[in-house]
Design an enzyme around this catalytic site. Structure first.
Site, mmCIF file in Angstrom:
data_model
loop_
_atom_site.group_PDB
_atom_site.id
_atom_site.type_symbol
_atom_site.label_atom_id
_atom_site.label_comp_id
_atom_site.label_asym_id
_atom_site.label_seq_id
_atom_site.Cartn_x
_atom_site.Cartn_y
_atom_site.Cartn_z
ATOM 1 N N ASP A 70 6.374 46.146 29.673
ATOM 2 C CA ASP A 70 6.217 45.189 30.306
ATOM 3 C C ASP A 70 5.091 45.227 31.210
ATOM 4 O O ASP A 70 5.232 46.297 31.898
ATOM 5 C CB ASP A 70 7.418 44.745 31.019
ATOM 6 C CG ASP A 70 7.397 43.289 31.385
ATOM 7 O OD1 ASP A 70 7.383 42.322 30.399
ATOM 8 O OD2 ASP A 70 7.287 42.713 32.621
ATOM 9 N N PHE A 152 -7.620 42.143 25.098
ATOM 10 C CA PHE A 152 -6.768 40.694 25.246
ATOM 11 C C PHE A 152 -6.656 40.283 26.506
ATOM 12 O O PHE A 152 -6.711 41.316 27.612
ATOM 13 C CB PHE A 152 -5.451 40.913 24.449
ATOM 14 C CG PHE A 152 -4.643 41.678 25.004
ATOM 15 C CD1 PHE A 152 -4.572 43.342 24.672
ATOM 16 C CD2 PHE A 152 -3.521 41.283 25.511
ATOM 17 C CE1 PHE A 152 -3.715 44.003 25.312
ATOM 18 C CE2 PHE A 152 -2.383 42.236 26.257
ATOM 19 C CZ PHE A 152 -2.488 43.398 25.986
ATOM 20 N N LYS A 175 -10.805 52.076 26.543
ATOM 21 C CA LYS A 175 -9.536 51.408 27.201
ATOM 22 C C LYS A 175 -8.157 52.178 27.018
ATOM 23 O O LYS A 175 -7.443 52.484 27.915
ATOM 24 C CB LYS A 175 -9.552 50.117 26.713
ATOM 25 C CG LYS A 175 -8.170 49.369 27.509
ATOM 26 C CD LYS A 175 -8.031 47.987 26.883
ATOM 27 C CE LYS A 175 -6.928 47.483 27.493
ATOM 28 N NZ LYS A 175 -6.112 46.224 27.224
#
Ligand code: IMP
Length: 199
Positions: A70, A152, A175
């Site tokens: 999450d 994204f 990343k």
């Protein structure tokens, strides 16, 4: 049986997690492989609550080791919004462009020195006998316009501290070395390895 089930249907997350855990020699599946698992309502008040809920609900059904994630963006001057509402910031269904536009609008007159933000990721590794949590944070700032086409979500607006490129401009390998998700997974990796080495 070295099978790990990712408790997500988000293919952007799945791609990154598979790349970051690529060296573990596991068969990694996700919820797109399980049509019998209902949508999990993320109604917790923290990333931890939601990550634990996803891990537990999926484990109940698949009865195999589960990894949940999450994550979201916390902007300091917005009292850490969008936070746990990052995915649905501009309403449902999730629309990355609308989320970014809403964020830019809210920060319209905010000077550079007050555009500090961080991405936070909580991962949970759940097995029959264990439930392990790990966290990853990446600090940075929010740009005034979107830049880049990789990644994204809020990637085109976020520049990590010490870098000139947004998450969306930098190569995916970069990343995947420095991101909140990469750090959380690096922290939990030894526990995943230990579990699979024991069985
Ligand atoms: P979740 O599926 O509830 O964890 O929500 C994740 C949301 O946080 C995504 O829809 C994105 O808006 C945002 N988010 C999480 N990780 C990233 C990332 O690595 N880049 C950009 N946005 C992210």
């Amino acid at each position: 049986m070295r099978k790990l089930i990712l408790a997500t249907r988000n293919l952007d997350k799945v791609k990154e997690i598979k790349e970051i855990l690529g060296d573990l020699n596991l068969e990694i599946l996700d919820l797109n492989n399980y049509s019998n698992i209902p949508e999990i309502v993320e109604d917790g008040e923290t990333f931890e609550d939601n990550a634990i809920k996803k891990a537990r609900e999926v484990f109940k059904i698949v009865k195999l080791p589960v990894l949940s994630d999450d994550s979201g963006l916390e902007v300091e001057i917005l009292n850490n919004q969008p936070g746990i509402r990052s995915a649905r910031f501009a309403g449902e269904p999730t629309n990355y462009t609308k989320n970014n536009e809403k964020l830019l609008k809210m920060l319209d007159n905010v000077p550079d020195e007050f555009r500090k933000a961080q991405f936070r990721c909580i991962v949970v590794f759940k097995t029959k006998n264990e439930e392990i949590l790990a966290e990853g944070i990446c600090k940075g700032r929010i740009l005034r316009q979107m830049r880049g086409s990789g990644g994204f979500g809020y990637d085109p607006l976020f520049i990590p501290d010490g870098y000139e490129q947004t998450y969306a401009e930098m190569p995916q390998e970069v990343k995947n070395k420095i991101s909140h998700r990469a750090i959380a997974l690096k922290n939990i990796k030894p526990f995943i390895l230990e579990y699979f080495d024991k069985i």
